[in-house]
Enzyme design. Structure first.
Site, PDB file in Angstrom:
ATOM      1  N   CYS A 239       9.237   3.881   2.012  1.00 21.14           N
ATOM      2  CA  CYS A 239       8.809   3.360   0.713  1.00 21.14           C
ATOM      3  C   CYS A 239       7.951   4.408   0.007  1.00 21.14           C
ATOM      4  O   CYS A 239       7.015   4.957   0.589  1.00 21.14           O
ATOM      5  CB  CYS A 239       8.028   2.065   0.895  1.00 21.14           C
ATOM      6  SG  CYS A 239       7.236   1.504  -0.624  1.00 21.14           S
ATOM      7  N   CYS A 242       4.134   2.743  -0.318  1.00 25.51           N
ATOM      8  CA  CYS A 242       3.270   2.454   0.824  1.00 25.51           C
ATOM      9  C   CYS A 242       3.698   3.200   2.084  1.00 25.51           C
ATOM     10  O   CYS A 242       3.024   3.123   3.103  1.00 25.51           O
ATOM     11  CB  CYS A 242       3.227   0.948   1.098  1.00 25.51           C
ATOM     12  SG  CYS A 242       4.720   0.324   1.875  1.00 25.51           S
TER      13      CYS A 242
END
Lengths: 279, 258, 357
Positions: A239, A242
């Site tokens: 991601c 994050c």
């Protein structure tokens, strides 16, 4: 909270009817219980089944989370959350951990569910055998006789053609070793989360007038072959927000020159991870 | 030979309103035996076959099959799950038009493998292996396993249907004009194949045909039907070479002798 | 840095505001009143009442106003309102034989007791745009009083029934089913089929009826009788134990008479197809009667071959609120499913490319 309507919109008789259907569904895991679906002020196909189920189980002290595509702020999730805030005056949250009732379309949160939580799935087409057999009278008979060979024919064809099973979402499962069930259009990535889940999982299909359920700690097996076991999607990327590598990623197109990035589809999970990093 | 017949039919009658489908038919089929039912169209052969294979509830009479656990059992008294199980394990049905017995939307391999999957086979490699062997046995090139049946010729479709039925090693196969609609050279090859399979596998079969040559090649015994009733019944050679009933005589004399 | 799309809440509020603005239109044009809609767009109001399953002209007019004249959206609004209404009970069957007739025609008999009454109909108008209507305040032609509605007008099917030429309509269910309370099961009884058809989308029923006339399950129909007018609605309150009149409604009833060659147990006779709507929805009532008869194929021992004869096909797809919702739900995000498919397509393409030497 708006007045003029009963708590959570539906009248108590209707809720009782829904609860009877839900009890039956819990008693026969994976079995589709026909119920007297009501006409709701939201369109069919937009979560009327899930809304009726939520209305039947929610109480004044419940905390509701609504997601669509994993996110709390997609328009349909906002619209449904508002509906309950308005008609039931319940507290709402975006936090998976805080919620007692989670209504969802197309995803199961990444954060593991716990005992006492209720997942409510919005279901467009409840019948897993529908594309093989359009007739309800025939599919009900197939369920009664556990006559599910044809479903494997479809998977066989996938492997013969592509080398692997090509179904990627709404991937059929066998519940409690008995009933074939559609998990609703969640990605197959989420299927393993249903197996032996501590949460109660309820499924509502408003237009098709069916309710079904998976009680806590019930076996949910994704169909496969011994030599072609079920497997979930994996991404080469993490991601971009994050850094998660174990979550379902949405592809975001960033420009028209082929630029794209991958971010968590579960907005709460992603935000929580970013908060942790900041601390 | 075992002590009990595989199939026992007693006084089977089926009426369509006031019209007779078939009337008062009784016979026994023994393991390994092939019975031919002959007669002109409208004589009641297909009605009889439908009643025997539980596709048409007869108006009266009894059809009993030698089930593994209970011996001779009235097939119409079986529960639907058991009847379905029987249909996909112990029995096979070969339709005149192979399209009625095949799934035309899935590959040849899936057509053969379906019965295995229906009875619980869950190993892709082994299902495929068996499907390949069966295609080979019915003289279809196993490299065509992933092709759609729509690309097959009429004779190949019929052989595919046969493979689909035999893959679970049924004990009893019902065949409805299995060579109908095929041209003569294709018929000959199919008949040869059927005869070999029936012998090799020790199959019992009931074959409905209007073609006496088919009956002579496949059947041990013959039943001649006319207007819904069996008018003559006996060993195939006996019936065809020395017909007693005037109708059989007419039927035999109307075709060229082999 | 990239920030994921946010702001669903605000977008929805703005969309609602824009909608309200569009609905009102230009300020200098006077706003529509509900009275104008009920009076001057009466056929639209009556369709919304029929398919919305609520007999209330005011509410139907409000729904039409709120939906900017979109009939299906208005029906949806009325249905959603209907869900919340308490149920006091079921009325007595209305007696259409005792109707105060405003229109009554039969294409089976030239003359019959009570006579033919054309009434208000578009049937014999020439479909020429009337530019006089564009100018407000056009003069109205005078209606000549006719001697109608004085003589009793027995239903045509009753005339045939007395001669034994048409099937009995059969005992109705003691308590008719209600598919808004109970899920539909198959085979569905005629009470439920008729309820479904009465609520069904006019366009869908019309097209099915048309298909049955064009050979997809022919039923050889005659329009035995179409009648429109006012009937009394009676209810037996539990505490009274006798029927009281609770009002008068306008309905259109169509009885189709269909050829039937007879079967094993039944001699040749005519059979019935039935249609009933609120108000003057004549096209719908006729189409409904044709489809009702088509759906009786199985019970009359006819072979089911055509879509109009297929219960599951007709009853599962007739409702425009269900159909409209499900078709339009494709507007909702399907990012996750699409992402999964995208991943699969890429993988297949990659494997494909690798397989080619």
């Amino acid at each position: 909270m708006s007045t003029g309507y009963n708590f959570a919109y539906l009248d108590e008789q209707t809720k009782r009817m829904l609860r009877r259907a839900l009890l039956k569904a819990v008693a026969i895991p994976g079995y589709q219980v026909p119920f007297g679906s009501r006409e709701m002020p939201l369109p069919y196909g937009w979560g009327t089944g899930g809304i009726q189920v939520t209305a039947a189980v929610i109480g004044a002290d419940d905390i509701l989370k609504v997601i669509d595509q994993g996110a709390d702020d997609t328009t349909n999730a906002v619209s449904i959350r508002r509906f309950f805030a308005r008609t039931a005056g319940v507290a709402t949250t975006e936090k998976t951990r805080e919620a007692t009732v989670i209504q969802t379309r197309h995803r199961i949160p990444e954060t593991p569910l716990s005992e006492g939580q209720i997942m409510v799935y919005q279901v467009p087409i409840p019948e897993p055998l529908r594309w093989l057999e359009p007739r309800e009278t025939e599919t009900r008979k197939m369920h009664a006789l556990a006559d599910y060979g044809a479903m494997h024919v479809k998977l066989y064809e996938d492997i013969a053609r592509y080398g692997h099973i090509a179904t990627t979402y709404d991937y059929p499962v066998l519940v409690n070793d008995r009933y074939l069930m559609r998990p609703s259009p969640i990605p197959k990535f989420d299927n393993p989360k249903m197996d032996n889940s501590p949460a109660l999982q309820l499924f509502g299909a408003g237009r098709e007038k069916r309710i079904y359920a998976v009680p806590p700690y019930t076996s949910v097996k994704s169909l496969d072959f011994e030599d072609h076991p079920f497997e979930i999607q994996r991404w080469d990327q993490a991601c971009a927000l994050c850094g998660a590598t174990e979550s379902f990623l949405d592809e975001v197109v960033t420009d028209d020159a082929g630029g794209r990035m991958y971010v968590c589809s579960d907005s709460d999970y992603c935000g929580e991870r970013r908060d942790e990093v900041e601390q | 030979m075992s002590q009990a017949p595989l199939l026992r039919v007693s006084n089977l009658t089926h009426m369509y309103g006031n019209r007779v489908g078939c009337r008062d038919v009784s016979f026994e089929l023994w393991p390994g035996e092939v019975i031919g039912i002959v007669g002109e169209s409208g004589s009641g052969k297909s009605t009889l076959l439908s009643c025997l294979s539980t596709r048409q509830q007869p108006s009266a009479g009894l059809v009993e099959y030698d089930t593994a656990d209970q011996g001779l059992t009235d097939v119409y008294a079986l529960s639907e799950p058991r009847r379905r199980m029987l249909m996909r394990t112990d029995w096979g049905i070969v339709h005149q038009n192979p399209r009625d017995g095949l799934r035309m939307g899935v590959s040849a391999g899936a057509n053969v493998g379906e019965r295995l999957m229906a009875v619980g086979a869950r190993h892709y490699g082994r299902i495929r292996e068996q499907a390949g062997q069966w295609l080979d046995k019915v003289e279809i090139d196993p490299t065509r396993m992933d092709d759609q049946p729509a690309t097959f010729s009429g004779g190949m479709l019929q052989r595919l249907q046969i493979a689909r039925n035999l893959v679970t090693h049924p004990r009893l196969v019902f065949m409805d004009e299995p060579t109908g609609g095929l041209d003569v050279s294709v018929q000959a090859r199919l008949l040869d194949l059927l005869r070999r399979l029936v012998t090799d596998l020790g199959l019992s079969a009931i074959v409905v045909t209007h073609d006496l040559a088919v009956a002579r090649l496949l059947a041990h015994r013959l039943m001649v039907m006319r207007q819904g009733e069996v008018v003559e019944h006996g060993l195939t050679d006996q019936v065809l070479d020395d017909p007693h009933h005037p109708y059989t005589q007419l039927l035999v004399s109307s075709v060229l002798q082999p | 840095m990239y920030v994921a799309v946010k702001g669903g809440e605000k977008a929805i509020d703005n969309a609602h505001a824009l909608l309200a603005e569009e609905r009102r239109g230009a300020e200098e044009v006077p706003e529509l009143s509900l009275a104008q809609i009920t009076q001057q767009l009466a056929l639209a109001v009556e369709r919304v009442m029929t398919e919305g399953s609520v007999h209330d002209r005011e509410l139907a007019a409000l729904a039409l106003k709120q939906a900017q004249g979109d009939a299906v959206e208005a029906i949806f609004l009325l249905r959603a309102y209907r869900t919340t209404l308490p149920r006091f009970g079921a009325s007595q069957p209305i007696d259409t034989g005792a109707m105060t007739i405003r229109r009554r025609i039969s294409s089976a008999f030239k003359d019959l007791p009570g006579g033919q009454v054309l009434g208000p109909t578009y049937d014999y108008t020439h479909r020429l745009l009337d530019f006089a209507l564009a100018a407000e305040g056009a003069a109205r032609p005078e209606v000549k009083a006719a001697e109608t509605g004085l003589e009793p007008s027995p239903r045509v099917t009753d005339v045939l029934r007395h001669q034994g030429l048409i099937e009995e309509s059969g005992p109705g269910a003691d308590i008719p089913g209600d598919l808004t309370r109970q899920p539909l099961n198959f085979p569905a009884g005629r009470d439920l089929r008729l309820q479904n058809l009465a609520r069904a989308d006019e366009g869908f029923v019309l097209a099915l009826a048309y298909s049955s006339q064009r050979g997809y399950g022919n039923t050889h129909p005659f329009a035995g009788e179409i009648r429109m007018g006012e009937v009394a609605v009676e209810l037996v309150p539990e505490e009274l134990g006798f029927a009281i009149d609770i009002g008068t409604i306008t309905v259109t009833e169509c009885q189709m008479i269909n050829q039937f060659k007879g079967s094993k147990t039944v001699p040749p006779q005519f059979t019935r197809g039935y249609g009933l709507t609120f108000g003057q929805c004549e096209r719908k009532a006729m189409a409904m009667a044709l489809v009702d008869r088509s759906l009786r194929a199985e019970e009359l021992g006819e072979t089911v071959t055509a879509p109009a004869q297929d219960q599951e096909f007709v009853l599962y797809h007739s409702d425009n609120v269900e159909a409209s919702g499900f078709v339009q739900h494709l507007k909702l995000p399907h990012y996750v499913d699409f992402q999964s498919e995208l991943e699969m397509i890429r993988r297949l393409r990659r494997e494909n490319a690798e397989a080619v030497p």
